[in-house]
Design a protein around this motif. Sequence first.
Motif, PDB file in Angstrom:
ATOM      1  N   ARG A   1      36.358 -11.033  26.686  1.00 19.31           N
ATOM      2  CA  ARG A   1      35.380 -11.255  27.754  1.00 19.31           C
ATOM      3  C   ARG A   1      34.046 -10.587  27.410  1.00 19.31           C
ATOM      4  NH1 ARG A   1      36.864 -15.289  31.250  1.00 19.31           N
ATOM      5  NH2 ARG A   1      38.678 -14.785  32.490  1.00 19.31           N
ATOM      6  N   TYR A   2      32.967 -11.199  27.864  1.00 20.43           N
ATOM      7  CA  TYR A   2      31.647 -10.587  27.747  1.00 20.43           C
ATOM      8  C   TYR A   2      31.440  -9.648  28.926  1.00 20.43           C
ATOM      9  CZ  TYR A   2      30.273 -13.684  23.944  1.00 20.43           C
ATOM     10  OH  TYR A   2      30.186 -14.321  22.729  1.00 20.43           O
ATOM     11  N   VAL A   3      31.003  -8.432  28.615  1.00 19.15           N
ATOM     12  CA  VAL A   3      30.833  -7.399  29.634  1.00 19.15           C
ATOM     13  C   VAL A   3      29.560  -6.606  29.359  1.00 19.15           C
ATOM     14  CG1 VAL A   3      33.331  -7.164  30.023  1.00 19.15           C
ATOM     15  CG2 VAL A   3      32.200  -5.728  28.308  1.00 19.15           C
ATOM     16  N   PHE A   4      29.194  -5.755  30.302  1.00 16.59           N
ATOM     17  CA  PHE A   4      28.128  -4.785  30.089  1.00 16.59           C
ATOM     18  C   PHE A   4      28.725  -3.565  29.386  1.00 16.59           C
ATOM     19  CE2 PHE A   4      27.395  -6.607  34.450  1.00 16.59           C
ATOM     20  CZ  PHE A   4      26.431  -7.522  34.067  1.00 16.59           C
ATOM     21  N   PRO A   5      27.925  -2.811  28.622  1.00 19.24           N
ATOM     22  CA  PRO A   5      28.434  -1.546  28.073  1.00 19.24           C
ATOM     23  C   PRO A   5      28.861  -0.625  29.210  1.00 19.24           C
ATOM     24  CG  PRO A   5      26.337  -2.144  27.061  1.00 19.24           C
ATOM     25  CD  PRO A   5      26.537  -3.075  28.225  1.00 19.24           C
ATOM     26  N   GLY A   6      29.972   0.065  29.022  1.00 16.89           N
ATOM     27  CA  GLY A   6      30.424   0.972  30.067  1.00 16.89           C
ATOM     28  C   GLY A   6      31.820   1.479  29.806  1.00 16.89           C
ATOM     29  N   GLY A   7      32.268   2.388  30.665  1.00 15.34           N
ATOM     30  CA  GLY A   7      33.602   2.947  30.513  1.00 15.34           C
ATOM     31  C   GLY A   7      33.857   4.060  31.495  1.00 15.34           C
ATOM     32  N   ARG A   8      34.965   4.765  31.295  1.00 13.34           N
ATOM     33  CA  ARG A   8      35.373   5.836  32.194  1.00 13.34           C
ATOM     34  C   ARG A   8      34.422   7.011  32.125  1.00 13.34           C
ATOM     35  NH1 ARG A   8      41.635   7.390  31.731  1.00 13.34           N
ATOM     36  NH2 ARG A   8      40.712   9.188  32.789  1.00 13.34           N
ATOM     37  N   THR A   9      34.318   7.703  33.240  1.00 14.32           N
ATOM     38  CA  THR A   9      33.463   8.884  33.323  1.00 14.32           C
ATOM     39  C   THR A   9      34.144  10.087  32.699  1.00 14.32           C
ATOM     40  OG1 THR A   9      32.317   8.120  35.309  1.00 14.32           O
ATOM     41  CG2 THR A   9      32.368  10.500  34.934  1.00 14.32           C
ATOM     42  N   ASP A  10      33.399  10.812  31.890  1.00 17.56           N
ATOM     43  CA  ASP A  10      33.848  12.079  31.317  1.00 17.56           C
ATOM     44  C   ASP A  10      33.224  13.197  32.152  1.00 17.56           C
ATOM     45  OD1 ASP A  10      34.177  14.442  29.846  1.00 17.56           O
ATOM     46  OD2 ASP A  10      34.090  13.395  27.937  1.00 17.56           O
ATOM     47  N   PRO A  11      34.041  14.078  32.771  1.00 14.43           N
ATOM     48  CA  PRO A  11      33.471  15.155  33.602  1.00 14.43           C
ATOM     49  C   PRO A  11      32.432  15.989  32.869  1.00 14.43           C
ATOM     50  CG  PRO A  11      35.845  15.037  33.885  1.00 14.43           C
ATOM     51  CD  PRO A  11      35.514  14.107  32.750  1.00 14.43           C
ATOM     52  N   GLY A  12      32.594  16.134  31.540  1.00 11.90           N
ATOM     53  CA  GLY A  12      31.644  16.933  30.777  1.00 11.90           C
ATOM     54  C   GLY A  12      30.249  16.352  30.753  1.00 11.90           C
ATOM     55  N   ASP A  13      30.115  15.038  31.008  1.00 11.26           N
ATOM     56  CA  ASP A  13      28.793  14.421  31.023  1.00 11.26           C
ATOM     57  C   ASP A  13      27.897  15.011  32.108  1.00 11.26           C
ATOM     58  OD1 ASP A  13      29.440  12.767  28.910  1.00 11.26           O
ATOM     59  OD2 ASP A  13      30.017  11.086  30.173  1.00 11.26           O
ATOM     60  N   GLY A  14      28.515  15.546  33.164  1.00 11.74           N
ATOM     61  CA  GLY A  14      27.726  16.120  34.257  1.00 11.74           C
ATOM     62  C   GLY A  14      27.086  17.441  33.920  1.00 11.74           C
ATOM     63  N   ARG A  15      27.488  18.040  32.782  1.00 12.14           N
ATOM     64  CA  ARG A  15      26.930  19.342  32.392  1.00 12.14           C
ATOM     65  C   ARG A  15      25.862  19.228  31.304  1.00 12.14           C
ATOM     66  NH1 ARG A  15      32.500  20.311  33.106  1.00 12.14           N
ATOM     67  NH2 ARG A  15      32.933  20.054  30.875  1.00 12.14           N
TER      68      ARG A  15
END
Length: 263
Positions: free
Chosen positions: A76-90
């Motif tokens: 399928r064609y999709v937008f770039p993306g994925g699950r959130t990594d809690p470390g990204d908030g820091r």
Amino acid sequence: MTGRLRMDEGRTASPETMGGLSRAQLDKAESRDFALGAGPLRPKDAATLILLDRSASVPRVLMGRRHQRHTFMPGRYVFPGGRTDPGDGRIRLAATLHPDEASKLRARAGRLSDTRARAIAMSAIRETYEEAGLLLGRRGDFRTRSPQWQAFVEAGIEPCLDRLRLIARAITPPGRVRRYDTRFLATFRDDVAVELPQGGPTEELEELLWLPIAEAMEHEIPMITRTVLKDLQDRLTQDPDLKPGGAVPFYAMRGKTFKRELL
């Protein structure tokens, strides 16, 4: 009004939208994209980024095709993306979310902290680099020990969130092996600071295309992606610059029906 929710009365399901479909209709329509079965009761936070190129007369969106070997939305064609990594908030930012967008991101999300909201938005930036080789941000002295953000360090790009706009939110219905609470964020290609010629380091997407929205809707895309593209098309008609604080469609199962509400 920010933080308020209202029902989109009188809306019926169509080929472009999931709002109004029953659980059985959804199960049938999404059988190719989602493995049905006993899955997690609580969906995982996820984010995806809709990049818009407005250099031509008709805006184009970036989409990539997932490998056929994937069990989740193969081919399928999709937008770039994925699950959130809690470390990204820091991760240190050059600019944080616009207050109106931060409010929309937290609406109807329980006790979503500022750090978690920031992590959700940042995961869309990170995934766009990993899957498409595009670094969004501003030139600056960026430093972090996080291995996931070293490409930004090497390129001298400080990530920033102030240009991101929340376009839609969707929670995967129950009865799927995987469930996500996905925020669909958008920004313009002008905000891409670096385009890596070799693409991203992962093999999530095997083909990247810039497509007019109407053409993208004709490709092999998941039903929720087609729904969000229609929402985006409608919003751009009224607000081509995507001003902060716009109404955000929220799709989730309410009782026996997949409802479309506005945040």
